[in-house]
Design an enzyme around this catalytic site. Structure first.
Site, PDB file in Angstrom:
ATOM      1  N   ASP A  95      -0.093   4.936   1.341  1.00  0.00           N
ATOM      2  CA  ASP A  95       0.149   6.276   2.043  1.00  0.00           C
ATOM      3  C   ASP A  95      -0.320   5.151   3.321  1.00  0.00           C
ATOM      4  OD1 ASP A  95      -1.217   8.738   1.105  1.00  0.00           O
ATOM      5  OD2 ASP A  95      -1.908   7.507   0.186  1.00  0.00           O
ATOM      6  N   ASP A 115       0.639  -1.548   0.436  1.00  0.00           N
ATOM      7  CA  ASP A 115      -0.185   0.218  -0.059  1.00  0.00           C
ATOM      8  C   ASP A 115       0.909   1.738   0.025  1.00  0.00           C
ATOM      9  OD1 ASP A 115      -2.110   1.736   0.296  1.00  0.00           O
ATOM     10  OD2 ASP A 115      -2.455   1.425   2.467  1.00  0.00           O
ATOM     11  N   ASP A 133      -2.110  -0.037   5.960  1.00  0.00           N
ATOM     12  CA  ASP A 133      -2.051  -0.437   6.739  1.00  0.00           C
ATOM     13  C   ASP A 133      -3.538   0.281   7.034  1.00  0.00           C
ATOM     14  OD1 ASP A 133      -2.243   2.129   4.914  1.00  0.00           O
ATOM     15  OD2 ASP A 133      -2.829   3.572   7.407  1.00  0.00           O
TER      16      ASP A 133
END
Length: 298
Positions: free
Chosen positions: A54, A52, A240
């Protein structure tokens, strides 16, 4: 191409994660503390690394346009891609994420996997729900107009998704903001609303997400490699956000490794945690060292 991994110079404690959703303790399931166990699962295998953006490669920042990747992280990913297949899977548009990362050697799955491209020299492209893009443009314009009075809100067009950020919105106004989104969406039955970190995501209402994108990429890579089965490939995914849980679930069934980036204990489908992007980089550096040792020692 993926590279076979034989050994890692770091040792750690061994834990036994269950292949179901459970609450992971950041104290007892940290990936860096479980290097030995992860090393054993990768021995003799080829690895595909999914990341991922961000909150995983960069810290979460107040202004999404300022989430710029550091030069150290860029050099690390460039080195990693020399040894392994590396893919970025993000809610960002393809245009935005390639602009941020600036590495043509990687695979990219933008807009939560709705838009996928391969590295330079690889004619790989996959778009989902392309026919709905005109309606998505209408949704974007409507939300720009109807949310303009809510200070701190930010409407972002991700090409295949629309994101409404409310990190800077007064908490007392978030419910009003969501009501406006619901009102706009009521006229578009082909779209749905999902949730992220201080953001509402509007996506085509089709069976597609980051997990489906990971499966599509693994299948495509299998065809490119000419492999008969998947037994020799281990995918590993770092993320996240709640949107990364779809990928974690896929990897459980696929025999892969899911690593949740979090500073708090959470319910998740991942097997391990790391605390922040700094620890993600630390783990990836270890993978580079594994690969380099294989080249040196065979």
């Amino acid at each position: 191409m993926a590279t076979t991994v034989d050994r890692c110079p770091l040792e750690g404690s061994i834990s036994t994660p269950d292949p179901i959703q459970r609450r992971l303790s950041v104290s007892y399931h940290n990936a860096m503390d479980s290097i030995e166990e992860i090393k054993q699962s990768l021995t003799g295998k080829k690895m595909v690394i999914f990341l991922d953006y961000d909150g995983t490669l960069t810290p979460i920042v107040d202004n999404p346009d300022m989430a710029r990747m550091s030069e150290n992280t860029r050099r690390l990913l460039e080195n990693l891609s020399k040894h392994f297949t590396v893919a970025i899977v993000t809610g960002r548009s393809i245009q935005k994420i390639t602009q941020f990362v600036q590495l043509p050697s990687l695979y990219y799955a933008g807009s939560h996997g709705f838009d996928i491209i391969g590295p330079e020299g690889h004619k790989i492209e996959h778009k989902v729900a392309n026919e709905l893009l005109p309606q998505l443009d209408e949704i974007y314009e409507a939300l720009l107009n109807k949310t303009a009075h809510i200070q701190g809100s930010l409407v972002e067009h991700g090409q295949f998704t629309v994101s409404v950020h409310y990190r800077h919105v007064d908490p007392s106004l978030v419910s009003e903001l969501e009501s406006i989104i619901d009102e706009v969406l009521s006229a578009y039955s082909s779209f749905k609303k999902t949730y992220g970190k201080k953001v509402f995501e509007l996506k085509p209402k089709v069976q597609w997400n980051k997990g489906e994108a990971v499966l599509w990429l693994l299948k495509t890579l299998k065809q490119l490699d000419g492999r008969a089965d998947d037994a020799d490939v281990v995918p590993i995914y770092f993320g996240d956000d709640v949107t990364d849980e779809d990928a974690f679930r896929v990897l459980q069934r696929r025999g892969g490794v899911g690593v949740l980036v979090t500073e708090e204990s959470r319910d998740t489908n991942a097997q391990y945690t790391v605390s922040d992007p700094r620890q993600v980089a630390e783990f990836l550096s270890c993978l580079c060292l594994w690969a380099e040792q294989k080249i040196v020692f065979g």
